[in-house]
Write a protein that holds these residues in place. Structure first.
Motif, PDB file in Angstrom:
ATOM      1  N   LEU A  74       0.802  -1.227   0.000  1.00  0.00           N
ATOM      2  CA  LEU A  74       0.000   0.000   0.000  1.00  0.00           C
ATOM      3  C   LEU A  74       0.835   1.276   0.000  1.00  0.00           C
ATOM      4  CD1 LEU A  74      -2.947  -0.928   2.398  1.00  0.00           C
ATOM      5  CD2 LEU A  74      -2.889  -0.960  -0.089  1.00  0.00           C
ATOM      6  N   ASP A  75       2.147   1.170   0.018  1.00  0.00           N
ATOM      7  CA  ASP A  75       2.973   2.374  -0.053  1.00  0.00           C
ATOM      8  C   ASP A  75       2.716   3.089  -1.373  1.00  0.00           C
ATOM      9  OD1 ASP A  75       4.042   1.970   2.400  1.00  0.00           O
ATOM     10  OD2 ASP A  75       5.952   1.140   1.702  1.00  0.00           O
ATOM     11  N   GLY A  76       2.399   4.378  -1.281  1.00  0.00           N
ATOM     12  CA  GLY A  76       2.131   5.160  -2.480  1.00  0.00           C
ATOM     13  C   GLY A  76       0.697   5.099  -2.971  1.00  0.00           C
ATOM     14  N   VAL A  77      -0.132   4.259  -2.346  1.00  0.00           N
ATOM     15  CA  VAL A  77      -1.538   4.147  -2.758  1.00  0.00           C
ATOM     16  C   VAL A  77      -2.333   5.324  -2.178  1.00  0.00           C
ATOM     17  CG1 VAL A  77      -3.656   2.790  -2.470  1.00  0.00           C
ATOM     18  CG2 VAL A  77      -1.515   1.645  -3.056  1.00  0.00           C
ATOM     19  N   GLN A  78      -3.180   5.934  -3.018  1.00  0.00           N
ATOM     20  CA  GLN A  78      -4.001   7.059  -2.552  1.00  0.00           C
ATOM     21  C   GLN A  78      -5.479   6.713  -2.439  1.00  0.00           C
ATOM     22  OE1 GLN A  78      -1.892   7.821  -5.456  1.00  0.00           O
ATOM     23  NE2 GLN A  78      -0.753   9.663  -4.925  1.00  0.00           N
ATOM     24  N   LEU A  79      -5.923   5.679  -3.152  1.00  0.00           N
ATOM     25  CA  LEU A  79      -7.341   5.293  -3.143  1.00  0.00           C
ATOM     26  C   LEU A  79      -7.445   3.786  -3.025  1.00  0.00           C
ATOM     27  CD1 LEU A  79      -7.950   7.517  -6.202  1.00  0.00           C
ATOM     28  CD2 LEU A  79      -9.420   7.807  -4.232  1.00  0.00           C
ATOM     29  N   ALA A  80      -8.408   3.313  -2.208  1.00  0.00           N
ATOM     30  CA  ALA A  80      -8.577   1.870  -2.033  1.00  0.00           C
ATOM     31  C   ALA A  80     -10.055   1.510  -2.029  1.00  0.00           C
ATOM     32  CB  ALA A  80      -7.914   1.418  -0.730  1.00  0.00           C
ATOM     33  N   ILE A  81     -10.420   0.547  -2.856  1.00  0.00           N
ATOM     34  CA  ILE A  81     -11.797   0.059  -2.928  1.00  0.00           C
ATOM     35  C   ILE A  81     -12.012  -1.011  -1.856  1.00  0.00           C
ATOM     36  CG2 ILE A  81     -13.454  -1.209  -4.363  1.00  0.00           C
ATOM     37  CD1 ILE A  81     -11.951   0.046  -6.799  1.00  0.00           C
ATOM     38  N   ILE A  82     -13.133  -0.899  -1.141  1.00  0.00           N
ATOM     39  CA  ILE A  82     -13.534  -1.918  -0.171  1.00  0.00           C
ATOM     40  C   ILE A  82     -14.988  -2.278  -0.439  1.00  0.00           C
ATOM     41  CG2 ILE A  82     -13.736  -2.532   2.274  1.00  0.00           C
ATOM     42  CD1 ILE A  82     -12.195   0.017   2.917  1.00  0.00           C
ATOM     43  N   GLY A  83     -15.273  -3.535  -0.684  1.00  0.00           N
ATOM     44  CA  GLY A  83     -16.651  -3.997  -0.761  1.00  0.00           C
ATOM     45  C   GLY A  83     -17.123  -4.418   0.628  1.00  0.00           C
ATOM     46  N   VAL A  84     -18.376  -4.174   0.931  1.00  0.00           N
ATOM     47  CA  VAL A  84     -18.946  -4.604   2.219  1.00  0.00           C
ATOM     48  C   VAL A  84     -20.246  -5.344   1.922  1.00  0.00           C
ATOM     49  CG1 VAL A  84     -19.530  -3.945   4.574  1.00  0.00           C
ATOM     50  CG2 VAL A  84     -18.016  -2.477   3.236  1.00  0.00           C
ATOM     51  N   LEU A  85     -20.233  -6.663   2.108  1.00  0.00           N
ATOM     52  CA  LEU A  85     -21.369  -7.499   1.703  1.00  0.00           C
ATOM     53  C   LEU A  85     -22.380  -7.648   2.844  1.00  0.00           C
ATOM     54  CD1 LEU A  85     -19.411 -10.267  -0.265  1.00  0.00           C
ATOM     55  CD2 LEU A  85     -20.144  -7.990  -1.001  1.00  0.00           C
ATOM     56  N   GLU A  86     -22.782  -6.507   3.373  1.00  0.00           N
ATOM     57  CA  GLU A  86     -23.666  -6.477   4.545  1.00  0.00           C
ATOM     58  C   GLU A  86     -24.910  -5.663   4.230  1.00  0.00           C
ATOM     59  OE1 GLU A  86     -25.361  -7.381   7.304  1.00  0.00           O
ATOM     60  OE2 GLU A  86     -23.401  -7.628   8.299  1.00  0.00           O
ATOM     61  N   HIS A  87     -26.078  -6.278   4.360  1.00  0.00           N
ATOM     62  CA  HIS A  87     -27.322  -5.510   4.208  1.00  0.00           C
ATOM     63  C   HIS A  87     -28.433  -6.083   5.084  1.00  0.00           C
ATOM     64  CE1 HIS A  87     -28.822  -8.142   0.565  1.00  0.00           C
ATOM     65  NE2 HIS A  87     -28.217  -8.847   1.486  1.00  0.00           N
ATOM     66  N   ARG A  88     -28.040  -6.678   6.209  1.00  0.00           N
ATOM     67  CA  ARG A  88     -29.045  -7.246   7.106  1.00  0.00           C
ATOM     68  C   ARG A  88     -29.890  -6.186   7.794  1.00  0.00           C
ATOM     69  NH1 ARG A  88     -25.238 -11.442  10.295  1.00  0.00           N
ATOM     70  NH2 ARG A  88     -23.706  -9.842   9.676  1.00  0.00           N
ATOM     71  N   ASN A  89     -29.411  -4.946   7.834  1.00  0.00           N
ATOM     72  CA  ASN A  89     -30.218  -3.870   8.430  1.00  0.00           C
ATOM     73  C   ASN A  89     -31.008  -3.085   7.393  1.00  0.00           C
ATOM     74  OD1 ASN A  89     -29.925  -4.289  11.123  1.00  0.00           O
ATOM     75  ND2 ASN A  89     -28.241  -2.846  11.413  1.00  0.00           N
ATOM     76  N   ASP A  90     -31.094  -3.632   6.187  1.00  0.00           N
ATOM     77  CA  ASP A  90     -32.009  -3.088   5.186  1.00  0.00           C
ATOM     78  C   ASP A  90     -33.443  -3.402   5.654  1.00  0.00           C
ATOM     79  OD1 ASP A  90     -33.625  -2.608   2.953  1.00  0.00           O
ATOM     80  OD2 ASP A  90     -32.174  -3.407   1.536  1.00  0.00           O
ATOM     81  N   VAL A  91     -34.307  -2.396   5.631  1.00  0.00           N
ATOM     82  CA  VAL A  91     -35.687  -2.619   6.092  1.00  0.00           C
ATOM     83  C   VAL A  91     -36.409  -3.647   5.223  1.00  0.00           C
ATOM     84  CG1 VAL A  91     -36.001  -0.384   7.216  1.00  0.00           C
ATOM     85  CG2 VAL A  91     -36.455  -0.595   4.767  1.00  0.00           C
ATOM     86  N   ASN A  92     -35.909  -3.886   4.019  1.00  0.00           N
ATOM     87  CA  ASN A  92     -36.530  -4.864   3.109  1.00  0.00           C
ATOM     88  C   ASN A  92     -35.732  -6.160   3.016  1.00  0.00           C
ATOM     89  OD1 ASN A  92     -38.678  -3.090   2.288  1.00  0.00           O
ATOM     90  ND2 ASN A  92     -37.178  -1.972   1.064  1.00  0.00           N
ATOM     91  N   TYR A  93     -34.827  -6.397   3.968  1.00  0.00           N
ATOM     92  CA  TYR A  93     -33.973  -7.587   3.920  1.00  0.00           C
ATOM     93  C   TYR A  93     -34.803  -8.861   4.061  1.00  0.00           C
ATOM     94  CZ  TYR A  93     -30.393 -10.957   5.376  1.00  0.00           C
ATOM     95  OH  TYR A  93     -29.580 -12.053   5.472  1.00  0.00           O
ATOM     96  N   THR A  94     -34.552  -9.815   3.163  1.00  0.00           N
ATOM     97  CA  THR A  94     -35.294 -11.084   3.201  1.00  0.00           C
ATOM     98  C   THR A  94     -34.380 -12.300   3.266  1.00  0.00           C
ATOM     99  OG1 THR A  94     -35.391 -11.078   0.769  1.00  0.00           O
ATOM    100  CG2 THR A  94     -37.289 -10.147   1.949  1.00  0.00           C
TER     101      THR A  94
END
Length: 388
Positions: free
Chosen positions: A41-61
């Motif tokens: 990560l030396d010299g990196v300015q931007l980093a993508i992170i995915g977060v596979l969490e949606h259990r607190n979606d009001v429409n979660y099924t």
């Protein structure tokens, strides 16, 4: 650095990336893979992170989801004339509880910001913005959040937090780090009158969809003062999105939401950026490509950042004094970029929250209106917020 919470980018995405042109963005990104592990990560300015969490979606099924289609779309784009180095750190998988996922995201964002790397968060339900906000607890005394959304997401704080009520928890939970919250693109019929009144009472900023669509550059000074930018895909109109993503016939079009993402990138202060409420489908879908283009424009904005806010150097700004009744408004204009700021005065005998917020980004139009005797609304709200 400890990034144990992150799982590698899938083999499916890596196989697709191998077929792309050597000039494609996917070939320029340092990717977390199963064989190579977390990239350097030396010299990196931007980093993508995915977060596979949606259990607190009001429409979660109970359904699970992945971000492979976004990555394959993003990797296939060609970079601009950029000088930033990027990494894709893979995904944070759902923890045993939603709170475990929040902890993993909060910790990961904190590590990145300490390293001066801007995380680009792909969700997942928008309550993840709460974990993003908590990552600043030990780093920033006061935090500004901009939410691009059709809803304010204040919700009912007396019940468990969901993706439509995370702001209420941010406001009421200690430590109190939130200084300003701005909603961009809200649609009145999706928000109760009580929520609209509360936004006014707290002197938060709210810009209606029509107001922003008619004058998109309103977004620039708001973004210039933001630390966290959170975009809900429900702010985009249904005709721009795939079938699984449709929410409202009204909203931003593709060009507008990309311009908003670029304004977020241009801001020197924005240090985390998230796009939430992605709902994938197996059918042919334009949504992953729209998200990819939003990310592209955010990166483009970061590459266009101008160091124009060093007010210690007096020769880099012009100063303008405007008298309105008993108030003297002081404006500054950058000679380098042409951008404007307005000074928020310190108040004696008040527990002042504006130690690092004494200069508020504004527009040339604000200066012109002040010259004709009208106090800018952003100045008034910031002044009043600092008074109580």
């Amino acid at each position: 650095m400890n990034f144990n919470f992150l799982s590698p980018v899938s083999e499916e995405v890596l196989s697709h990336n191998a077929t792309l042109s050597a000039q494609a963005l996917g070939k320029k990104i340092r990717i977390h893979s199963k064989t190579e592990g977390i990239p350097e990560l030396d010299g990196v300015q931007l980093a993508i992170i995915g977060v596979l969490e949606h259990r607190n979606d009001v429409n979660y099924t109970g359904q699970s989801f992945g971000l492979e289609t976004i990555r394959t779309s993003l990797y296939s784009l060609f970079p601009g004339n950029w000088n930033t180095t990027m990494a894709d750190l893979g995904d944070i998988l759902p923890g045993d509880s939603v709170e475990d996922t929040y902890y993993a995201l909060k910790t990961t964002i904190s590590l990145l910001i300490e390293k001066k790397i801007i995380p680009i968060i792909l969700g997942g339900s928008q309550d993840l913005t709460y974990a993003n906000y908590r990552a600043y607890d030990t780093m920033a005394p006061m935090v500004n959040i901009v939410n691009v959304d059709s809803n304010f997401d204040l919700g009912d704080v007396s019940i468990e937090m969901k993706n439509n009520s995370f702001l209420g928890k941010i406001i009421l939970e200690q430590p109190y780090n939130l200084f300003n919250y701005s909603a961009i693109g809200y649609q009145t019929y999706f928000n109760s009158q009580e929520e609209i009144d509360l936004m006014e009472k707290l002197y938060f900023e709210a810009y209606r969809l029509g107001e922003v669509s008619n004058k998109l550059n309103l977004v620039e000074p708001v973004m210039r003062d933001a630390h966290i930018v959170s975009i809900d895909l429900k702010s985009v109109r249904a005709s721009e999105l795939g079938d699984n993503q449709k929410y409202s016939p009204n909203g931003f079009d593709g060009k507008e939401i990309c311009a908003i993402a670029r304004y977020a990138g241009i801001s020197n202060k924005v240090s985390s950026f998230g796009i939430y409420e992605f709902k994938p489908t197996k059918a042919l879908d334009t949504t992953p490509m729209l998200i990819s283009q939003m990310i592209w424009y955010f990166i483009e904005g970061v590459n266009c950042r101008v160091n124009d806010d060093d007010f210690a150097k007096e020769d880099q700004h012009q100063k303008f004094n405007v008298l309105i009744d008993d108030d003297e408004l002081i404006f500054y204009k950058s000679i380098k970029s042409g951008r404007w700021w307005i000074e928020i005065p310190f108040l004696p005998n008040v527990n002042n929250k504006l130690k690092k917020h004494a200069l508020l980004p504004c527009t040339h139009e604000d200066y012109m209106e002040a010259s004709h005797g009208k106090i800018p609304e952003r100045w008034y709200k910031a002044y009043k917020k600092n008074s109580f």
